[in-house]
Design an enzyme around this catalytic site. Structure first.
Site, PDB file in Angstrom:
ATOM      1  N   SER A   3       1.003  -1.363  -0.183  1.00  0.00           N
ATOM      2  CA  SER A   3      -0.076  -0.158   0.101  1.00  0.00           C
ATOM      3  C   SER A   3       0.826   1.173   0.075  1.00  0.00           C
ATOM      4  O   SER A   3       2.095   1.008   0.252  1.00  0.00           O
ATOM      5  CB  SER A   3      -0.834  -0.094   1.470  1.00  0.00           C
ATOM      6  OG  SER A   3      -1.416   1.436   1.533  1.00  0.00           O
ATOM      7  N   TYR A  22      -1.729  -1.359  10.648  1.00  0.00           N
ATOM      8  CA  TYR A  22      -1.801  -1.596   9.220  1.00  0.00           C
ATOM      9  C   TYR A  22      -0.663  -0.980   8.624  1.00  0.00           C
ATOM     10  O   TYR A  22      -0.239  -1.717   7.659  1.00  0.00           O
ATOM     11  CB  TYR A  22      -3.149  -0.720   8.651  1.00  0.00           C
ATOM     12  CG  TYR A  22      -3.478  -0.642   7.278  1.00  0.00           C
ATOM     13  CD1 TYR A  22      -4.094  -1.938   6.657  1.00  0.00           C
ATOM     14  CD2 TYR A  22      -3.120   0.385   6.336  1.00  0.00           C
ATOM     15  CE1 TYR A  22      -4.139  -1.891   5.499  1.00  0.00           C
ATOM     16  CE2 TYR A  22      -3.161   0.159   5.153  1.00  0.00           C
ATOM     17  CZ  TYR A  22      -3.866  -1.039   4.703  1.00  0.00           C
ATOM     18  OH  TYR A  22      -3.987  -0.787   3.149  1.00  0.00           O
TER      19      TYR A  22
END
Length: 251
Positions: free
Chosen positions: A142, A155
């Site tokens: 990401s 995350y």
């Protein structure tokens, strides 16, 4: 590229929805045999792949569990005989909270799926790819694997970890004909993004404002990148974390 995927076998984890679904369909349209891996089957995804002329196998799997992942790869080989490509995409966003308020449960679950899950998938995928001295693995990181995001410590840590793991595997297997790369999506219109925004227009606009291109990306744009990275056109690309982010990390 139109024929090189014919009858090749690809595993797509998190393949029922969002980026995984778009990628599974993109491979199927190019003639690949697709193994859709997820904790939940989406009949619509399976039907779309079949309608595109693709051959598809669904396997239920929790990528954070070694026994599940080992069985998933074994079933893939038992069904199709070999494994050419893998898109290790399964992931969760976890709960939003600053570092001091992040619960141990949230940390363990997020790291377990996003990072341990990628490691476990690679562990068993590489074992099969070594037998044929070739293969390509793409791991889904990401932009949160390239920069920090306040309020998402687990995350962000997991996605940074995916990039480090990708680079390590790429170096370890570069001489064995196996390429390993990561894709780093920016703000993409998916169910995960809907959960983060609560589907509130004003919150969506805040995310869009982060993007120099002034829009969210689409799952198909990530899928097209993954297919290219698996193709012969990317034959000298390994150990790379490719941002597909509308310029997000260029700021």
């Amino acid at each position: 590229m139109e024929t090189e995927f014919k009858n090749k076998v690809v595993i797509v984890t998190g393949g029922s929805f969002g980026i995984g679904r778009a990628t599974a369909l993109a491979f199927a349209k190019k003639g690949a045999k697709v193994v859709v891996v997820d904790r939940k089957e989406n009949p619509e995804t399976i039907e779309l792949i079949k309608k595109s002329g693709g051959e598809v196998l669904f396997i239920k799997c929790d990528v954070s569990k070694s026994s599940d992942v080992k069985a998933m790869v074994s079933k893939t080989i038992a069904t199709f005989g070999h494994l050419d490509f893998a898109f290790n995409n399964a992931g969760i966003e976890g709960e939003s909270a600053p570092v001091q308020d992040c619960s141990e449960e949230n940390w363990d679950k997020t790291i377990g799926v996003n990072l341990k899950g990628v490691w476990l998938c690679m562990k068993y995928e590489i074992h099969e790819m070594l037998k044929q001295s070739k293969g390509v693995i793409i791991n889904c990181s990401s932009v949160a694997g390239l920069v920090g995001f306040a309020g998402l410590p687990a995350y962000v840590a997991s996605k940074h970890g995916v990039i480090g793991l990708t680079k390590t595997a790429a170096l370890e297997y570069a001489k064995d004909g196996i390429r390993v790369n990561a894709v780093c999506p920016g703000v993409i219109k998916t169910a995960m993004m809907d959960r983060l925004t609560g589907e509130k227009e004003e919150v969506e606009d805040q995310f869009i404002s982060l993007e120099p291109m002034a829009r969210m990306g689409t799952p198909e744009e990530i899928a097209n990148t993954v297919v290219w990275m698996c193709s012969n056109e990317a034959s000298f690309v390994t150990g790379h974390a490719m941002a597909v982010d509308g310029g997000f990390v260029a700021q």
